[in-house]
Design a protein around this motif. Structure first.
Motif, PDB file in Angstrom:
ATOM      1  N   ILE A 162       0.835  -1.208   0.000  1.00 18.69           N
ATOM      2  CA  ILE A 162       0.000   0.000   0.000  1.00 18.69           C
ATOM      3  C   ILE A 162       0.867   1.254   0.000  1.00 18.69           C
ATOM      4  O   ILE A 162       0.620   2.200  -0.768  1.00 18.69           O
ATOM      5  CB  ILE A 162      -0.949  -0.016   1.210  1.00 18.69           C
ATOM      6  N   SER A 163       1.887   1.281   0.848  1.00 15.01           N
ATOM      7  CA  SER A 163       2.761   2.459   0.902  1.00 15.01           C
ATOM      8  C   SER A 163       3.505   2.657  -0.415  1.00 15.01           C
ATOM      9  O   SER A 163       3.624   3.793  -0.910  1.00 15.01           O
ATOM     10  CB  SER A 163       3.754   2.319   2.058  1.00 15.01           C
ATOM     11  N   LEU A 164       3.972   1.571  -1.001  1.00 11.83           N
ATOM     12  CA  LEU A 164       4.695   1.681  -2.267  1.00 11.83           C
ATOM     13  C   LEU A 164       3.767   2.106  -3.396  1.00 11.83           C
ATOM     14  O   LEU A 164       4.135   2.935  -4.243  1.00 11.83           O
ATOM     15  CB  LEU A 164       5.362   0.348  -2.594  1.00 11.83           C
ATOM     16  N   ALA A 165       2.554   1.559  -3.419  1.00 12.24           N
ATOM     17  CA  ALA A 165       1.591   1.953  -4.449  1.00 12.24           C
ATOM     18  C   ALA A 165       1.234   3.430  -4.330  1.00 12.24           C
ATOM     19  O   ALA A 165       1.062   4.123  -5.345  1.00 12.24           O
ATOM     20  CB  ALA A 165       0.339   1.094  -4.337  1.00 12.24           C
ATOM     21  N   LEU A 178      -0.389  -0.545 -12.154  1.00 11.07           N
ATOM     22  CA  LEU A 178       0.355  -1.297 -11.161  1.00 11.07           C
ATOM     23  C   LEU A 178       0.008  -0.831  -9.750  1.00 11.07           C
ATOM     24  O   LEU A 178      -0.115  -1.659  -8.828  1.00 11.07           O
ATOM     25  CB  LEU A 178       1.863  -1.150 -11.408  1.00 11.07           C
ATOM     26  N   ALA A 179      -0.171   0.475  -9.583  1.00 14.83           N
ATOM     27  CA  ALA A 179      -0.587   0.986  -8.276  1.00 14.83           C
ATOM     28  C   ALA A 179      -1.969   0.445  -7.904  1.00 14.83           C
ATOM     29  O   ALA A 179      -2.199   0.012  -6.760  1.00 14.83           O
ATOM     30  CB  ALA A 179      -0.588   2.510  -8.287  1.00 14.83           C
ATOM     31  N   GLY A 180      -2.908   0.456  -8.864  1.00 16.84           N
ATOM     32  CA  GLY A 180      -4.239  -0.080  -8.591  1.00 16.84           C
ATOM     33  C   GLY A 180      -4.207  -1.561  -8.270  1.00 16.84           C
ATOM     34  O   GLY A 180      -4.894  -2.027  -7.343  1.00 16.84           O
ATOM     35  N   LEU A 181      -3.398  -2.319  -9.029  1.00 15.75           N
ATOM     36  CA  LEU A 181      -3.268  -3.751  -8.758  1.00 15.75           C
ATOM     37  C   LEU A 181      -2.661  -3.990  -7.383  1.00 15.75           C
ATOM     38  O   LEU A 181      -3.069  -4.918  -6.663  1.00 15.75           O
ATOM     39  CB  LEU A 181      -2.400  -4.395  -9.845  1.00 15.75           C
ATOM     40  N   TYR A 183      -2.953  -2.087  -4.721  1.00 18.89           N
ATOM     41  CA  TYR A 183      -3.996  -1.848  -3.711  1.00 18.89           C
ATOM     42  C   TYR A 183      -4.923  -3.057  -3.589  1.00 18.89           C
ATOM     43  O   TYR A 183      -5.287  -3.469  -2.470  1.00 18.89           O
ATOM     44  CB  TYR A 183      -4.798  -0.609  -4.072  1.00 18.89           C
ATOM     45  N   LEU A 184      -5.330  -3.610  -4.714  1.00 20.25           N
ATOM     46  CA  LEU A 184      -6.257  -4.745  -4.690  1.00 20.25           C
ATOM     47  C   LEU A 184      -5.629  -5.967  -4.027  1.00 20.25           C
ATOM     48  O   LEU A 184      -6.253  -6.636  -3.194  1.00 20.25           O
ATOM     49  CB  LEU A 184      -6.708  -5.078  -6.113  1.00 20.25           C
ATOM     50  N   LEU A 185      -4.392  -6.279  -4.406  1.00 25.42           N
ATOM     51  CA  LEU A 185      -3.721  -7.431  -3.821  1.00 25.42           C
ATOM     52  C   LEU A 185      -3.446  -7.227  -2.332  1.00 25.42           C
ATOM     53  O   LEU A 185      -3.561  -8.168  -1.533  1.00 25.42           O
ATOM     54  CB  LEU A 185      -2.419  -7.711  -4.569  1.00 25.42           C
ATOM     55  N   ALA A 186      -3.085  -6.000  -1.958  1.00 18.70           N
ATOM     56  CA  ALA A 186      -2.855  -5.716  -0.542  1.00 18.70           C
ATOM     57  C   ALA A 186      -4.139  -5.883   0.265  1.00 18.70           C
ATOM     58  O   ALA A 186      -4.127  -6.430   1.381  1.00 18.70           O
ATOM     59  CB  ALA A 186      -2.304  -4.299  -0.380  1.00 18.70           C
ATOM     60  N   LEU A 187      -5.260  -5.437  -0.294  1.00 19.79           N
ATOM     61  CA  LEU A 187      -6.540  -5.607   0.385  1.00 19.79           C
ATOM     62  C   LEU A 187      -6.881  -7.078   0.548  1.00 19.79           C
ATOM     63  O   LEU A 187      -7.393  -7.503   1.598  1.00 19.79           O
ATOM     64  CB  LEU A 187      -7.639  -4.887  -0.405  1.00 19.79           C
ATOM     65  N   ALA A 188      -6.572  -7.876  -0.477  1.00 15.66           N
ATOM     66  CA  ALA A 188      -6.825  -9.318  -0.384  1.00 15.66           C
ATOM     67  C   ALA A 188      -5.970  -9.952   0.711  1.00 15.66           C
ATOM     68  O   ALA A 188      -6.456 -10.801   1.478  1.00 15.66           O
ATOM     69  CB  ALA A 188      -6.544  -9.977  -1.729  1.00 15.66           C
ATOM     70  N   TRP A 206       3.494 -10.538  -7.000  1.00 17.13           N
ATOM     71  CA  TRP A 206       3.540  -9.083  -7.160  1.00 17.13           C
ATOM     72  C   TRP A 206       4.977  -8.585  -7.225  1.00 17.13           C
ATOM     73  O   TRP A 206       5.321  -7.734  -8.048  1.00 17.13           O
ATOM     74  CB  TRP A 206       2.786  -8.433  -6.007  1.00 17.13           C
ATOM     75  N   VAL A 207       5.847  -9.099  -6.355  1.00 20.58           N
ATOM     76  CA  VAL A 207       7.257  -8.705  -6.374  1.00 20.58           C
ATOM     77  C   VAL A 207       7.890  -9.071  -7.709  1.00 20.58           C
ATOM     78  O   VAL A 207       8.702  -8.313  -8.263  1.00 20.58           O
ATOM     79  CB  VAL A 207       8.014  -9.364  -5.208  1.00 20.58           C
ATOM     80  N   LEU A 208       7.522 -10.206  -8.266  1.00 17.06           N
ATOM     81  CA  LEU A 208       8.044 -10.623  -9.565  1.00 17.06           C
ATOM     82  C   LEU A 208       7.629  -9.650 -10.657  1.00 17.06           C
ATOM     83  O   LEU A 208       8.445  -9.266 -11.509  1.00 17.06           O
ATOM     84  CB  LEU A 208       7.548 -12.034  -9.893  1.00 17.06           C
ATOM     85  N   VAL A 209       6.367  -9.216 -10.639  1.00 21.80           N
ATOM     86  CA  VAL A 209       5.893  -8.253 -11.635  1.00 21.80           C
ATOM     87  C   VAL A 209       6.615  -6.917 -11.486  1.00 21.80           C
ATOM     88  O   VAL A 209       7.065  -6.318 -12.476  1.00 21.80           O
ATOM     89  CB  VAL A 209       4.372  -8.063 -11.505  1.00 21.80           C
ATOM     90  N   VAL A 210       6.776  -6.454 -10.253  1.00 19.80           N
ATOM     91  CA  VAL A 210       7.447  -5.178 -10.012  1.00 19.80           C
ATOM     92  C   VAL A 210       8.895  -5.236 -10.469  1.00 19.80           C
ATOM     93  O   VAL A 210       9.398  -4.313 -11.122  1.00 19.80           O
ATOM     94  CB  VAL A 210       7.356  -4.801  -8.524  1.00 19.80           C
ATOM     95  N   SER A 211       9.588  -6.314 -10.147  1.00 19.60           N
ATOM     96  CA  SER A 211      10.989  -6.451 -10.551  1.00 19.60           C
ATOM     97  C   SER A 211      11.122  -6.481 -12.070  1.00 19.60           C
ATOM     98  O   SER A 211      12.052  -5.880 -12.628  1.00 19.60           O
ATOM     99  CB  SER A 211      11.582  -7.723  -9.943  1.00 19.60           C
ATOM    100  N   SER A 212      10.207  -7.167 -12.733  1.00 20.32           N
ATOM    101  CA  SER A 212      10.251  -7.209 -14.196  1.00 20.32           C
ATOM    102  C   SER A 212      10.039  -5.826 -14.797  1.00 20.32           C
ATOM    103  O   SER A 212      10.724  -5.432 -15.755  1.00 20.32           O
ATOM    104  CB  SER A 212       9.197  -8.180 -14.718  1.00 20.32           C
ATOM    105  N   LEU A 213       9.109  -5.054 -14.226  1.00 22.64           N
ATOM    106  CA  LEU A 213       8.876  -3.699 -14.729  1.00 22.64           C
ATOM    107  C   LEU A 213      10.063  -2.782 -14.448  1.00 22.64           C
ATOM    108  O   LEU A 213      10.394  -1.918 -15.276  1.00 22.64           O
ATOM    109  CB  LEU A 213       7.615  -3.123 -14.094  1.00 22.64           C
ATOM    110  N   ILE A 214      10.704  -2.960 -13.299  1.00 28.31           N
ATOM    111  CA  ILE A 214      11.887  -2.146 -12.993  1.00 28.31           C
ATOM    112  C   ILE A 214      12.990  -2.415 -14.012  1.00 28.31           C
ATOM    113  O   ILE A 214      13.660  -1.492 -14.497  1.00 28.31           O
ATOM    114  CB  ILE A 214      12.370  -2.424 -11.559  1.00 28.31           C
TER     115      ILE A 214
END
Length: 229
Positions: A162-165, A178-181, A183-188, A206-214
């Protein structure tokens, strides 16, 4: 009489450290190791108190593997935190950065506690003199492991997301989807992490997706940071 010329060492100027792009691979490594650890713990460790002694005798190799993998997963996650923070540049916000770092470190600490307890259970399974007392110890340790992982650690992971998003949403360093996703995953994770094992795997995914985008957007991030400087 002339004095011989003295050779002086050329003055060296300190060079600024730069984060290598390959450091973003730490998130990929964490996703693989942590995902494997979660699967080993949650599939091999029964939820209730039944047959705890038999479980430890039959699944000790899987639990041992999880306890060996978790320290390396934690180290990789610390590198991942450093890579993500490096991408902020001058866009850092003290409030959200404090929550971001605090929740990330608490997540690693709780996972280390859980795996340390699991390792202790495996180590204590030899030379048992009182089977009844040992069964109670196993039950207690198993509940500590499950509570530390799915109740506390993964909820800290949700706060981390949530803080990172929020930082990404305010700075535009990452796409809005990615920010919206996040939030949704954090809520889950906050709501149903204790009821469904597979929801907990959303965090390493989620970490895998973020690392790939970075890795894919490293050039754009560098441009934004230099523009901010």
């Amino acid at each position: 009489m002339s004095t011989p010329p003295q050779h002086t060492e050329p003055a060296t100027t300190p060079r600024q450290l730069s984060t290598p792009r390959a450091a973003a691979l730490a998130g990929v490594i964490f996703a693989a190791l942590f995902g494997t650890t979660l699967i080993l713990i949650r599939t091999e460790m029964p939820e209730g108190l039944q047959d705890s002694t038999r479980w430890l005798n039959s699944q000790h190799s899987a639990i041992t593997t999880a306890t060996v993998l978790m320290p390396f997963a934690g180290i990789s996650f610390l590198w991942f935190i450093a890579v993500v923070r490096d991408g902020f540049g001058r866009y850092e916000d003290r409030f959200f950065l404090s929550v971001f770092l605090g929740s990330g470190l608490l997540f690693v600490a709780m996972m280390f506690v859980a795996t340390a307890v699991a390792a202790g259970l495996v180590a204590s399974n030899t030379g048992v003199t009182d089977p009844a007392a040992h069964a109670e110890v196993i039950n207690f340790g198993k509940m500590v492991v499950l509570s530390a992982t799915k109740t506390y650690a993964l909820r800290m992971a949700a706060v981390f997301m949530i803080s990172l998003a929020t930082i990404w949403l305010k700075t535009g360093l990452m796409p809005r989807w990615l920010a919206g996703l996040s939030y949704l995953l954090a809520l889950a994770l906050l709501i149903v992490s204790e009821t469904s094992m597979w929801v907990t795997l959303a965090f390493p995914a989620w970490v895998l997706v973020v690392s790939s985008l970075i890795l894919a957007r490293s050039g754009l991030i560098e441009q934004l940071r230099s523009h901010g400087d």
